[in-house]
Design a protein around this motif. Structure first.
Motif, mmCIF file in Angstrom:
data_model
loop_
_atom_site.group_PDB
_atom_site.id
_atom_site.type_symbol
_atom_site.label_atom_id
_atom_site.label_comp_id
_atom_site.label_asym_id
_atom_site.label_seq_id
_atom_site.Cartn_x
_atom_site.Cartn_y
_atom_site.Cartn_z
ATOM 1 N N VAL A 78 32.992 44.747 19.461
ATOM 2 C CA VAL A 78 33.448 45.166 20.779
ATOM 3 C C VAL A 78 33.791 43.947 21.630
ATOM 4 C CG1 VAL A 78 32.785 46.402 22.876
ATOM 5 C CG2 VAL A 78 32.054 47.249 20.654
ATOM 6 N N LEU A 79 32.938 42.914 21.526
ATOM 7 C CA LEU A 79 33.133 41.722 22.341
ATOM 8 C C LEU A 79 34.445 41.018 21.993
ATOM 9 C CD1 LEU A 79 29.581 40.187 22.657
ATOM 10 C CD2 LEU A 79 30.975 41.199 24.448
ATOM 11 N N LYS A 80 34.790 41.017 20.702
ATOM 12 C CA LYS A 80 36.029 40.371 20.284
ATOM 13 C C LYS A 80 37.235 41.044 20.912
ATOM 14 C CE LYS A 80 35.151 37.920 16.014
ATOM 15 N NZ LYS A 80 34.767 38.187 14.644
ATOM 16 N N GLN A 81 37.172 42.363 20.933
ATOM 17 C CA GLN A 81 38.256 43.113 21.576
ATOM 18 C C GLN A 81 38.345 42.772 23.061
ATOM 19 O OE1 GLN A 81 37.406 47.191 20.817
ATOM 20 N NE2 GLN A 81 38.145 47.109 18.699
ATOM 21 N N THR A 82 37.173 42.717 23.687
ATOM 22 C CA THR A 82 37.143 42.423 25.114
ATOM 23 C C THR A 82 37.686 41.033 25.389
ATOM 24 O OG1 THR A 82 35.013 43.495 24.917
ATOM 25 C CG2 THR A 82 35.689 42.867 27.119
ATOM 26 N N LEU A 83 37.370 40.104 24.489
ATOM 27 C CA LEU A 83 37.793 38.723 24.670
ATOM 28 C C LEU A 83 39.320 38.610 24.688
ATOM 29 C CD1 LEU A 83 36.431 35.969 24.947
ATOM 30 C CD2 LEU A 83 36.883 35.602 22.531
ATOM 31 N N ALA A 84 39.963 39.373 23.800
ATOM 32 C CA ALA A 84 41.421 39.358 23.756
ATOM 33 C C ALA A 84 41.984 39.830 25.098
ATOM 34 C CB ALA A 84 41.909 40.265 22.635
ATOM 35 N N ARG A 85 41.378 40.884 25.607
ATOM 36 C CA ARG A 85 41.833 41.410 26.898
ATOM 37 C C ARG A 85 41.556 40.396 28.021
ATOM 38 N NH1 ARG A 85 38.838 46.436 27.920
ATOM 39 N NH2 ARG A 85 38.820 46.593 25.658
ATOM 40 N N TYR A 86 40.427 39.715 27.884
ATOM 41 C CA TYR A 86 40.021 38.747 28.899
ATOM 42 C C TYR A 86 41.044 37.625 29.037
ATOM 43 C CZ TYR A 86 37.193 35.116 31.077
ATOM 44 O OH TYR A 86 36.741 34.128 31.891
ATOM 45 N N ALA A 87 41.527 37.123 27.884
ATOM 46 C CA ALA A 87 42.511 36.035 27.908
ATOM 47 C C ALA A 87 43.769 36.470 28.641
ATOM 48 C CB ALA A 87 42.841 35.618 26.479
ATOM 49 N N LYS A 88 44.176 37.698 28.373
ATOM 50 C CA LYS A 88 45.366 38.236 29.022
ATOM 51 C C LYS A 88 45.139 38.332 30.534
ATOM 52 C CE LYS A 88 46.715 42.411 27.993
ATOM 53 N NZ LYS A 88 46.734 43.525 27.052
ATOM 54 N N ASP A 89 43.961 38.835 30.894
ATOM 55 C CA ASP A 89 43.636 39.012 32.313
ATOM 56 C C ASP A 89 43.573 37.681 33.041
ATOM 57 O OD1 ASP A 89 43.577 41.667 32.076
ATOM 58 O OD2 ASP A 89 41.391 41.907 32.081
ATOM 59 N N THR A 90 43.043 36.653 32.372
ATOM 60 C CA THR A 90 42.910 35.348 33.023
ATOM 61 C C THR A 90 44.277 34.796 33.404
ATOM 62 O OG1 THR A 90 41.178 35.013 31.414
ATOM 63 C CG2 THR A 90 41.646 33.170 32.849
ATOM 64 N N ALA A 91 45.224 34.949 32.478
ATOM 65 C CA ALA A 91 46.573 34.472 32.763
ATOM 66 C C ALA A 91 47.128 35.169 33.999
ATOM 67 C CB ALA A 91 47.475 34.727 31.565
ATOM 68 N N LYS A 92 46.913 36.465 34.026
ATOM 69 C CA LYS A 92 47.392 37.276 35.146
ATOM 70 C C LYS A 92 46.695 36.850 36.439
ATOM 71 C CE LYS A 92 47.887 42.200 35.853
ATOM 72 N NZ LYS A 92 47.387 43.447 35.268
ATOM 73 N N LEU A 93 45.387 36.634 36.323
ATOM 74 C CA LEU A 93 44.587 36.274 37.495
ATOM 75 C C LEU A 93 45.044 34.962 38.098
ATOM 76 C CD1 LEU A 93 41.937 37.052 39.119
ATOM 77 C CD2 LEU A 93 40.807 35.379 37.686
ATOM 78 N N ASN A 94 45.276 33.959 37.223
ATOM 79 C CA ASN A 94 45.712 32.649 37.712
ATOM 80 C C ASN A 94 46.994 32.771 38.518
ATOM 81 O OD1 ASN A 94 43.608 31.234 36.696
ATOM 82 N ND2 ASN A 94 44.616 30.779 34.745
ATOM 83 N N GLU A 95 47.900 33.540 37.944
ATOM 84 C CA GLU A 95 49.186 33.748 38.590
ATOM 85 C C GLU A 95 49.002 34.371 39.969
ATOM 86 O OE1 GLU A 95 52.840 36.522 37.368
ATOM 87 O OE2 GLU A 95 51.840 35.501 35.698
ATOM 88 N N MET A 96 48.162 35.427 40.005
ATOM 89 C CA MET A 96 47.952 36.141 41.260
ATOM 90 C C MET A 96 47.215 35.301 42.280
ATOM 91 S SD MET A 96 47.085 39.880 39.866
ATOM 92 C CE MET A 96 47.520 41.060 41.115
ATOM 93 N N GLU A 97 46.279 34.497 41.807
ATOM 94 C CA GLU A 97 45.524 33.633 42.708
ATOM 95 C C GLU A 97 46.465 32.652 43.401
ATOM 96 O OE1 GLU A 97 42.247 31.575 40.848
ATOM 97 O OE2 GLU A 97 40.889 32.923 41.915
ATOM 98 N N ALA A 98 47.349 32.076 42.586
ATOM 99 C CA ALA A 98 48.317 31.131 43.138
ATOM 100 C C ALA A 98 49.193 31.812 44.187
ATOM 101 C CB ALA A 98 49.186 30.568 42.012
ATOM 102 N N GLU A 99 49.586 33.029 43.857
ATOM 103 C CA GLU A 99 50.422 33.780 44.777
ATOM 104 C C GLU A 99 49.668 34.084 46.069
ATOM 105 O OE1 GLU A 99 51.776 37.443 43.166
ATOM 106 O OE2 GLU A 99 52.884 37.959 44.977
ATOM 107 N N ASN A 100 48.406 34.450 45.900
ATOM 108 C CA ASN A 100 47.553 34.766 47.033
ATOM 109 C C ASN A 100 47.443 33.581 47.990
ATOM 110 O OD1 ASN A 100 45.715 35.972 48.664
ATOM 111 N ND2 ASN A 100 44.210 36.404 47.084
ATOM 112 N N ILE A 101 47.203 32.402 47.405
ATOM 113 C CA ILE A 101 47.086 31.196 48.229
ATOM 114 C C ILE A 101 48.386 30.943 48.985
ATOM 115 C CG2 ILE A 101 46.840 28.673 48.114
ATOM 116 C CD1 ILE A 101 44.860 29.173 45.784
ATOM 117 N N ARG A 102 49.497 31.094 48.239
ATOM 118 C CA ARG A 102 50.798 30.848 48.861
ATOM 119 C C ARG A 102 51.022 31.804 50.042
ATOM 120 N NH1 ARG A 102 54.030 32.026 44.694
ATOM 121 N NH2 ARG A 102 54.980 33.747 45.809
ATOM 122 N N LEU A 103 50.662 33.071 49.827
ATOM 123 C CA LEU A 103 50.863 34.056 50.888
ATOM 124 C C LEU A 103 49.973 33.796 52.088
ATOM 125 C CD1 LEU A 103 51.256 37.320 48.810
ATOM 126 C CD2 LEU A 103 53.022 36.116 50.061
#
Lengths: 287, 179
Positions: A78-103
Motif C-alpha cells: 500500500v505504501l509503495k502505491q502511496t509513494l507514487a502518488r506522493y511524488a506526483k503531488d509534490t510536483a504539483k505542490l511546489n508549483e502551486m506554492e510558487a504561484e501562491n507566493i507570487r500572488l
C-alpha cells in the motif's frame, strides 16, 4: 443504620460534602493560571512519571512489533502505491506554492499575513495518562518554560487530538478530543469544515460520543455539500484551533436535534490511547 | 518503628500511583480502553486494604491525600472528585467491616463494594457537574464492572502479602499504644 451514622459522623460527612462540592465548583470554571502549590506538585509528579512512561512504552511496543511483522508485507504494498502518488503531488505542490507566493506578492500581503499560516510543530513526549476514564487528560513534557500556552492545538501524526488545558512550569495537561462536551463548560468547540470544500462547508464539533467513539459535528447548514467519506478539518474560524488540521472522516450525516440543521458523525483519524509523541501547534502571534 | 512502617505504606502507595498513570495504560490493551473503558484502581485497592487491616482514619487520610494528588496531576475538569470519592469509600468500608472477622472472601467483598462505591460517587459527581452524559447503565456495563473485575484480580494477587504486612503493622501500633 442509625447507629452507623452517629450525629457527629453525619455532621462531619455533610461538612466534608459541602467543602468538596465548593472546591469542585470553584475549580470547574476555566482557570487560566494554576497556583504555585499545584504547579509544584504537578511538576514533581510529572518528572517522576517521565522515567516510568518510556520503559512501559518500549515494553508494550515489543508486543506491538511482533504483531506488526504479520501485516508489514501488506502495508509495504500500500505504501509503495502511496509513494507514487506522493511524488506526483509534490510536483504539483511546489508549483502551486510558487504561484501562491507570487500572488501574495502581487496582492501586497503584509509580512504578518504571510506568516499567519506557518505553524511550528513542537514535538512533546507523553509522560502520563489519566487513569480516570471520564477525565480525558494526558500530560506532556513541555511547559511554560518551553513557551507553551493554554489552548494551543495538539496533534498526533494522524490528526488533531486535543488542546492544551492547563500549563505548569515543565509540563502541561492536554484535554483530548474524547473529553469535549458542550454541557459542562470545560471544553472548547471546534469550528470545522470539509477538506476541499472549505468555502462552502461549515459545522461545529462540540461533543464526543463515548459509546461509539465518534465526534459529533452539529450546526451544519442544509445547503452544505458535506457527504459521507469526506475528510473533516479545522476551519480556523473559531480562533482557538488553527485551520487545516485534519480531524476525521464523516461516517454518517443525519438531520439534527431540532430539524433545522444537520449533524454528522465523525470517526477521528487519531487514536486517543497509547500515545507516545504528540505535536503542539504554535501559531505565529496575531498582531 | 511505627512511623517507619507508615512511611513505607505511603511510599508504596505513591509507587502504585505513579504506575497507574504510566505503565498501566500500556499494559491494558487498546481495545479494552476503547470498547470498554477499563481502568484499574491500584491505589484505591491498596487504600481499602489499609482500611480493612489497620484503621479507617488512616485510610481516610490516604484516600483524601492520594485522591488530591491524582486531581492535581491530571487536572482536567475539576479538583476534588477523586479526593472525595476515595476518602469516603475507604472510610465507609472500614466502618462497615470493623466488627466482622476478615477472611479472604470478606475482604474481597469489602474491596468490591469499596471500588464500586468509589466509581458510583465519581460518576455521580461528573454527572452532577454535567461533564459526562453517558447513561448510568452504559457506564455500569462498560466501565465499572470491567474495572471492578481487574481490581478484584489485583486484590486477590496481593491479598497474602498485604494482609500479613498490614496486620503486623497494626499489632505493633497497638502494642506501642499500650506501652
Amino acid at each position: 443504620m442509625f447507629k452507623l451514622f452517629g450525629n457527629k459522623r453525619l455532621f462531619i460527612l455533610l461538612i466534608g460534602l459541602i467543602c468538596f462540592i465548593a472546591l469542585m465548583g470553584l475549580t470547574l470554571e476555566q482557570r487560566s493560571k494554576l497556583i504555585w502549590p499545584e504547579k509544584f506538585v504537578k511538576d514533581s509528579i510529572s518528572w517522576m512519571q517521565s522515567f516510568l512512561y518510556k520503559p512501559a512504552e518500549y515494553a508494550a511496543g515489543l508486543f506491538q512489533d511482533i504483531h506488526d511483522l504479520t501485516v508489514v508485507y501488506q502495508e509495504n504494498k500500500v505504501l509503495k502505491q502511496t509513494l507514487a502518488r506522493y511524488a506526483k503531488d509534490t510536483a504539483k505542490l511546489n508549483e502551486m506554492e510558487a504561484e501562491n507566493i507570487r500572488l501574495k506578492e502581487a496582492l501586497s500581503f503584509t509580512e504578518q499575513q504571510k506568516q499567519a499560516n506557518q505553524y511550528t510543530y513542537r514535538i512533546a513526549q507523553v509522560i502520563g495518562t489519566s487513569p480516570d476514564p471520564y477525565n480525558n487528560t494526558i500530560v506532556i513534557n513541555l511547559g511554560e518554560r518551553n513557551g507553551i500556552k493554554e489552548n494551543m492545538a495538539v496533534v498526533s501524526t494522524d490528526g488533531l487530538i486535543g488542546r492544551i488545558d492547563s500549563v505548569s512550569g515543565f509540563s502541561s495537561n492536554v484535554q483530548l478530543l474524547s473529553g469535549i462536551e458542550d454541557s459542562g463548560n470545560v471544553s472548547k468547540a471546534i469550528a470545522a469544515t470539509v477538506k476541499g470544500k472549505e468555502g462552502d462547508s461549515y459545522g461545529i464539533i462540540e461533543n464526543y460520543d463515548l459509546k461509539s467513539g465518534m465526534l459529533i459535528m452539529t450546526k451544519i447548514p442544509q445547503t452544505d455539500p458535506l457527504q459521507e467519506g469526506d475528510t473533516v478539518v479545522t476551519s480556523g474560524l473559531g480562533q482557538i484551533f488553527p485551520g487545516g488540521i485534519e480531524i476525521g472522516k464523516v461516517v454518517s450525516k443525519s438531520i439534527g436535534d431540532f430539524g433545522i440543521t444537520y449533524k454528522a458523525m465523525i470517526a477521528p483519524f487519531s487514536s486517543f490511547h497509547h500515545l507516545r509523541e504528540v505535536f503542539v501547534v504554535e501559531v505565529p502571534e496575531q498582531g | 518503628m511505627r512511623n517507619v512502617r507508615r512511611s513505607w505504606i505511603t511510599l508504596l502507595l505513591f509507587a502504585l500511583f505513579l504506575l497507574e498513570g504510566t505503565v498501566l495504560p500500556w499494559l491494558t490493551p487498546s481495545d479494552w480502553q476503547e470498547k470498554a473503558l477499563v481502568s484499574p484502581h491500584l491505589v484505591l485497592v491498596a487504600i481499602l486494604y489499609t482500611s480493612l487491616y489497620t484503621n479507617r482514619h488512616l485510610a481516610l487520610a490516604y484516600g483524601i491525600g492520594f485522591g488530591l494528588l491524582q486531581d492535581f496531576a491530571y487536572y482536567g475538569p475539576m479538583i476534588g472528585t477523586n479526593s472525595f470519592a476515595m476518602g469516603l469509600s475507604a472510610y465507609m468500608i472500614g466502618l462497615l467491616m470493623r466488627r466482622t472477622p476478615i477472611r479472604i472472601v470478606m475482604s474481597l467483598f469489602g474491596i468490591a463494594w469499596g471500588v464500586f462505591g468509589y466509581e458510583c460517587i465519581r460518576y455521580g459527581l461528573y454527572r452532577l457537574f454535567q461533564l459526562t452524559s453517558v447513561p448510568f447503565e452504559w457506564s455500569l456495563l462498560h466501565e465499572m464492572l470491567p474495572s471492578l473485575l481487574i481490581d478484584l484480580l489485583f486484590a486477590l494477587a496481593v491479598y497474602v502479602p498485604a494482609r500479613k504486612w498490614l496486620e503486623r503493622l497494626d499489632d505493633e501500633e497497638k502494642e506501642s499504644a499500650e506501652e
